[in-house]
Motif scaffolding. Sequence first.
Motif, PDB file in Angstrom:
ATOM      1  N   ALA A 150      -8.233   0.056   5.162  1.00 53.08           N
ATOM      2  CA  ALA A 150      -9.504   0.780   4.965  1.00 53.08           C
ATOM      3  C   ALA A 150     -10.599  -0.238   4.645  1.00 53.08           C
ATOM      4  O   ALA A 150     -10.329  -1.277   4.026  1.00 53.08           O
ATOM      5  CB  ALA A 150      -9.356   1.779   3.817  1.00 53.08           C
ATOM      6  N   GLY A 173       0.817  -1.208   0.000  1.00 51.03           N
ATOM      7  CA  GLY A 173       0.000   0.000   0.000  1.00 51.03           C
ATOM      8  C   GLY A 173       0.849   1.254   0.000  1.00 51.03           C
ATOM      9  O   GLY A 173       2.038   1.223  -0.348  1.00 51.03           O
ATOM     10  N   LEU A 228     -12.931  -3.308  -2.846  1.00 50.49           N
ATOM     11  CA  LEU A 228     -14.296  -3.081  -3.317  1.00 50.49           C
ATOM     12  C   LEU A 228     -14.351  -2.709  -4.787  1.00 50.49           C
ATOM     13  O   LEU A 228     -15.164  -3.223  -5.546  1.00 50.49           O
ATOM     14  CB  LEU A 228     -14.888  -1.945  -2.481  1.00 50.49           C
ATOM     15  N   VAL A 254      -0.134  -1.118   4.441  1.00 45.91           N
ATOM     16  CA  VAL A 254      -1.555  -1.006   4.068  1.00 45.91           C
ATOM     17  C   VAL A 254      -2.319  -0.649   5.340  1.00 45.91           C
ATOM     18  O   VAL A 254      -2.168  -1.335   6.356  1.00 45.91           O
ATOM     19  CB  VAL A 254      -2.065  -2.362   3.515  1.00 45.91           C
TER      20      VAL A 254
END
Length: 400
Positions: free
Chosen positions: A342, A281, A324, A339
């Motif tokens: 989230a 990330g 998502l 990361v």
Amino acid sequence: MSYLGVNHDKCILCGVCVDSCPFGALKITGKLEVLDSCRLCKVCIKVCPEKALSVAEGSLTKSDLSSYRNVLVFAEQRDGELAGVVFELIGKGRELADKLGEQLNVVLLGHKTESMVEQLSKYPVDSIFVYDHQELTYYRPQPYASALEDLISHIKPSIFLIGATHVGRSLAPRIATRLRTGLTADCTVIDVKPNGELVQIRPAFGGNVMAQIVTPNHRPQFATVRPKVMQAAELAPSHPTQVIYRELEPEKLLSNISFLSIEPKPKETSITEADILICVGRGLRKAEDLAIVEELAEKLGGMVAVTRPLVEAGWAPQTRQVGLSGRTVRPKLFIACGVSGAIQMVAGMSGSEYIIAINKDKNAPIFEVAHLGLVGDMYEILPALVEELGRTLTKSKESR
Ligand SMILES: Cc1cc2nc3c(=O)[nH]c(=O)nc-3n(C[C@H](O)[C@H](O)[C@H](O)COP(=O)(O)OP(=O)(O)OC[C@H]3O[C@@H](n4cnc5c(N)ncnc54)[C@H](O)[C@@H]3O)c2cc1C
């Protein structure tokens, strides 16, 4: 729900409406037929000399609902190979059917389908409905939608599940429109109430809310399900499966699309297929530093995945994004480096078997889903890991 109603007693098949329709949504096939491209613009209603067309309101009554039974799963295939999501849908479909004391059926469209039928019949499926026509070899929206419409009006399933793949996302809304029922796209959780009502759960508002959607007045209850979200079915070779071949009228096999040639895309292994994923990330400072992550992935025999900011920065292709708005993954081992965790990212990886998180912030939310957490700087931990793995691999080679 509004739709274009035809009074066939008044209609004289003059064709004025057909010529006037800007969407090509009217067709005369012995009688006047309204196609799913109808946008209800009402031009035809104005020009009809016999006043045979009108806007109708329709909803199914309770007695209609009770005539729908059983679960149906779409067995998507490409080049004669069943998509992985099919087995996940069979797993979920079986569970729903058992809860309701109903049957689980599968529909397969294609050509030369024998080996796929054989493969499907090893799973806990009650009936396989097969449309085997040359015109169904490759996915084309019109004949595929016509075949499914034909089957659904014949067997009346109460629940219909399709994979949220490229094909599924194109096909499902067409069928929902033709059947005038609802559709919940991209479900991540599905359950059924004892009264047969399907609870379709999917993230909404950027993943901040899990929306529960039901279809109280229309059948079938229709959902697409993301690949890799549901558990795949176990083989059940002793489960009795009936195979039913169905024919489709030649005009329903027609399509505006024809295949001139097929150019196979170079095969890229998808992160959804990898057993080991190293996901990096925004803890990564620059694109060049991906090299150390790639080295670790290579040593472990895995693949590199990324969070959305890295895709947005142009450091990795979108096909590598987990989450998502990216891919849903379920590897055996998921290592998250730099990361934060989230909610939109976690939605795409929380089904992983074992999660290791490396983050210098001990309060990072990723530690809430991790089985093992390392609080520290990934720029120190990753090179150390690569070095240690290198030593271990050399030792194991020497001892062989
Ligand atoms: C509708 C919508 C859909 C979205 N879909 C997705 C999606 O599919 N996938 C996705 O990833 N995001 C998605 N997002 C974005 C998401 O909300 C987050 O912004 C994103 O996941 C954050 O990525 P990150 O964890 O890499 O970055 P950050 O949140 O900035 O986290 C970086 C982390 O790295 C740690 N760190 C920094 N340096 C180091 C170091 N040297 N060593 C160790 N740790 C370090 C920090 O402590 C921090 O926790 C979506 C957002 C919306 C609104």
